[in-house]
Design an enzyme around this catalytic site. Structure first.
Site, PDB file in Angstrom:
ATOM      1  N   SER A  41       3.440  66.549 -69.582  1.00 13.06           N
ATOM      2  CA  SER A  41       2.252  66.211 -69.151  1.00 13.06           C
ATOM      3  C   SER A  41       1.288  67.019 -70.024  1.00 13.06           C
ATOM      4  CB  SER A  41       1.750  66.889 -67.594  1.00 13.06           C
ATOM      5  OG  SER A  41       2.489  66.002 -66.662  1.00 13.06           O
ATOM      6  N   CYS A 128       4.226  73.783 -44.599  1.00 15.41           N
ATOM      7  CA  CYS A 128       2.890  72.650 -44.168  1.00 15.41           C
ATOM      8  C   CYS A 128       3.291  72.480 -42.700  1.00 15.41           C
ATOM      9  CB  CYS A 128       3.159  71.558 -44.880  1.00 15.41           C
ATOM     10  SG  CYS A 128       4.527  70.679 -45.634  1.00 15.41           S
ATOM     11  N   GLY A 159       4.547  65.707 -47.945  1.00 16.21           N
ATOM     12  CA  GLY A 159       5.146  66.896 -47.890  1.00 16.21           C
ATOM     13  C   GLY A 159       6.481  67.247 -48.888  1.00 16.21           C
ATOM     14  N   HIS A 237       0.760  65.623 -41.052  1.00 14.33           N
ATOM     15  CA  HIS A 237       2.273  66.174 -40.134  1.00 14.33           C
ATOM     16  C   HIS A 237       1.507  66.184 -38.997  1.00 14.33           C
ATOM     17  CE1 HIS A 237       4.320  66.640 -43.917  1.00 14.33           C
ATOM     18  NE2 HIS A 237       4.705  67.848 -44.122  1.00 14.33           N
TER      19      HIS A 237
HETATM   20  N1  LIG Z   1       3.138  68.587 -50.625  1.00 13.60           N
HETATM   21  C1  LIG Z   1       3.003  69.439 -49.488  1.00 13.60           C
HETATM   22  O1  LIG Z   1       2.310  68.996 -48.282  1.00 13.60           O
HETATM   23  C2  LIG Z   1       2.947  70.661 -49.660  1.00 13.60           C
HETATM   24  C3  LIG Z   1       2.890  71.737 -48.680  1.00 13.60           C
HETATM   25  C4  LIG Z   1       3.100  72.913 -48.683  1.00 13.60           C
HETATM   26  C5  LIG Z   1       3.832  73.411 -49.915  1.00 13.60           C
HETATM   27  N2  LIG Z   1       4.064  72.585 -50.891  1.00 13.60           N
HETATM   28  C6  LIG Z   1       4.793  73.090 -51.763  1.00 13.60           C
HETATM   29  O2  LIG Z   1       3.961  73.229 -53.098  1.00 13.60           O
HETATM   30  C7  LIG Z   1       4.769  72.960 -54.263  1.00 13.60           C
HETATM   31  C8  LIG Z   1       4.219  71.807 -55.002  1.00 13.60           C
HETATM   32  O3  LIG Z   1       4.333  70.702 -53.972  1.00 13.60           O
HETATM   33  P1  LIG Z   1       3.900  69.203 -54.454  1.00 13.60           P
HETATM   34  O4  LIG Z   1       3.978  68.270 -53.191  1.00 13.60           O
HETATM   35  O5  LIG Z   1       2.231  69.302 -55.207  1.00 13.60           O
HETATM   36  O6  LIG Z   1       4.773  68.471 -55.711  1.00 13.60           O
HETATM   37  P2  LIG Z   1       4.759  67.346 -56.893  1.00 13.60           P
HETATM   38  O7  LIG Z   1       3.652  66.614 -56.245  1.00 13.60           O
HETATM   39  O8  LIG Z   1       6.100  66.890 -57.048  1.00 13.60           O
HETATM   40  O9  LIG Z   1       4.188  68.283 -58.034  1.00 13.60           O
HETATM   41  C9  LIG Z   1       4.718  69.205 -58.862  1.00 13.60           C
HETATM   42  C10 LIG Z   1       4.017  69.814 -59.707  1.00 13.60           C
HETATM   43  O10 LIG Z   1       4.906  70.782 -60.536  1.00 13.60           O
HETATM   44  C11 LIG Z   1       4.688  70.579 -62.147  1.00 13.60           C
HETATM   45  N3  LIG Z   1       5.827  70.805 -62.791  1.00 13.60           N
HETATM   46  C12 LIG Z   1       7.075  70.261 -62.902  1.00 13.60           C
HETATM   47  N4  LIG Z   1       7.651  71.027 -63.664  1.00 13.60           N
HETATM   48  C13 LIG Z   1       6.943  72.010 -64.256  1.00 13.60           C
HETATM   49  C14 LIG Z   1       7.107  73.024 -65.241  1.00 13.60           C
HETATM   50  N5  LIG Z   1       8.083  73.041 -65.845  1.00 13.60           N
HETATM   51  N6  LIG Z   1       6.044  73.875 -65.585  1.00 13.60           N
HETATM   52  C15 LIG Z   1       4.715  73.388 -64.860  1.00 13.60           C
HETATM   53  N7  LIG Z   1       4.363  72.825 -63.957  1.00 13.60           N
HETATM   54  C16 LIG Z   1       5.673  71.943 -63.606  1.00 13.60           C
HETATM   55  C17 LIG Z   1       4.383  68.944 -62.082  1.00 13.60           C
HETATM   56  O11 LIG Z   1       3.741  68.360 -63.377  1.00 13.60           O
HETATM   57  P3  LIG Z   1       3.990  67.155 -63.864  1.00 13.60           P
HETATM   58  O12 LIG Z   1       3.205  66.263 -63.224  1.00 13.60           O
HETATM   59  O13 LIG Z   1       3.858  67.369 -65.505  1.00 13.60           O
HETATM   60  O14 LIG Z   1       5.588  66.674 -63.651  1.00 13.60           O
HETATM   61  C18 LIG Z   1       3.488  68.791 -60.858  1.00 13.60           C
HETATM   62  O15 LIG Z   1       2.116  69.189 -61.286  1.00 13.60           O
HETATM   63  C19 LIG Z   1       6.376  72.739 -53.878  1.00 13.60           C
HETATM   64  O16 LIG Z   1       6.838  74.171 -53.815  1.00 13.60           O
HETATM   65  C20 LIG Z   1       6.117  72.290 -52.304  1.00 13.60           C
HETATM   66  O17 LIG Z   1       7.189  72.953 -51.670  1.00 13.60           O
HETATM   67  C21 LIG Z   1       3.921  71.511 -50.757  1.00 13.60           C
END
Ligand SMILES: NC(=O)c1ccc[n+]([C@@H]2O[C@H](COP(=O)([O-])OP(=O)(O)OC[C@H]3O[C@@H](n4cnc5c(N)ncnc54)[C@H](OP(=O)(O)O)[C@@H]3O)[C@@H](O)[C@H]2O)c1
Length: 325
Positions: A41, A128, A159, A237
């Protein structure tokens, strides 16, 4: 709140983008903003509050920021959070990497915000599912002391990140589209598994809910039983919660405890569903039932936006506490 220089790592993901929405909606004063994502990205532009920002690869710790919200994988947090921390940048981490470390506060500001005192530059945002149930549980614990809880979750696909939402959409469009993120097809389905199973048969999420609720509620011995279920819902959730208190409770006293708890909305005459609360900050609690034959026991329904109180807005609340005027 004092103006902050902020970095968001994972700015393009579901949590990162929701964080940007919350920062704008709540008019959080930022002196500078740097946005990081994967190498793929890097160079792309994102707009926030009418300004364009180039997405940066995470090649070194940005030393010109006061705080960083890490909204990326556990592996990347493990690699980078210690480096940010050592460089004097306060990290609010969304991953599960450090949540159970004794020197890392795991914070829901309405419940244990005081645990931020004396932090050592690394603060964890809870899982979450735990975030959706902990406010009503904290309200009950303050008034009646918890003895045991049973939490059954109904967890949306957001999630698991943006690829999981795409997997649900692909299967809704084509029933033959394969399961890649999940162990079974998620469209028109539910399964009692969130993460891998351990040798005792608990899945990863069930252990997280147990560990994190005990830590946030400061009840290390609390009996907690949980079944975590993935459902084909995009955002939000839900949980059916059964509680045993140390003493008999009345419906009126529980309602008062729920109504006095900040961050949640108690509804006596109706209930909410994930569709209705997506995009909202509060946790919604309803369907209160006190057991007539043993009034130490009660049950309720809780639902909250996993991307808001379950992630982004809770982290922004933590940021506000850290940089309070
Ligand atoms: N989703 C939820 O409801 C939720 C709730 C609580 C906690 N979390 C935690 O929050 C975190 C993020 O979750 P998400 O749902 O937002 O995941 P996601 O939608 O899959 O987003 C992942 C992010 O990480 C970035 N990324 C991947 N490889 C990277 C790298 N080498 N360097 C820097 N950035 C990188 C991705 O960028 P690209 O777009 O460039 O790939 C994207 O911005 C996870 O640890 C998850 O367990 C999530």
């Amino acid at each position: 709140m004092k103006p902050v220089r902020l970095a968001i790592v994972g700015a393009t993901g579901l949590v990162g983008r929701t964080t940007l929405d919350v920062l704008a909606e709540w008019q959080i004063p930022l002196r500078a903003l740097r946005l990081f994502a994967s190498d793929e990205s890097a160079g792309r532009m994102m707009t926030w509050n009418g300004r364009s920002y180039a997405l940066e690869p995470l090649a070194s710790v940005p030393l010109d920021v006061d705080a960083a919200i890490l909204a990326t994988s556990r592996k990347i947090s493990q690699q980078w959070a210690p480096r940010f921390r050592e460089a004097g940048v306060i990290v609010i981490d969304h991953s599960s990497a450090f949540r159970m470390d004794t020197d890392v506060p795991l914070i829901i500001p309405e419940v244990n915000g005081r645990a931020l005192n004396g932090h050592t530059n690394l603060i964890a945002n809870p899982n979450c599912s735990a975030s959706v149930v902990v406010l009503p549980l904290a309200a009950l614990n303050r008034e009646f002391q918890l003895r045991a809880i049973v939490v059954d979750t109904y967890q949306s696909v957001s999630g698991s990140g943006q690829d999981a939402v795409a997997e649900l959409d692909a299967q809704l469009a084509d029933s033959q589209s394969p399961a890649k993120i999940y162990p079974r097809p998620i469209a028109h389905n539910v399964f009692p598994q969130v993460g891998p199973f351990d040798v005792r048969g608990l899945c990863d999420e069930e252990q997280k809910v147990v560990d994190e609720l005990r830590k946030i509620l400061e009840c290390p011995q609390l009996s907690i039983f949980t079944t975590t279920v993935r459902v084909p819902v995009r955002v939000g959730h839900s949980a059916a919660v059964t509680v045993e208190c140390m003493k008999a409770v009345s419906r009126a006293d529980v309602e008062t405890a729920f109504r006095n708890m900040p961050g949640m909305i108690y509804e006596a005459d109706t209930y909410k569903t994930p569709r209705e609360i997506a995009g909202k900050q509060e946790v919604f609690v309803s369907r209160l039932r006190v057991n007539e034959s043993d009034p130490r026991w009660l049950q309720f329904w809780a639902v909250g936006d996993n991307l808001r109180k379950g992630a982004a807005s809770n982290a922004v609340q933590i940021l506000m506490e850290l940089f309070r005027d």
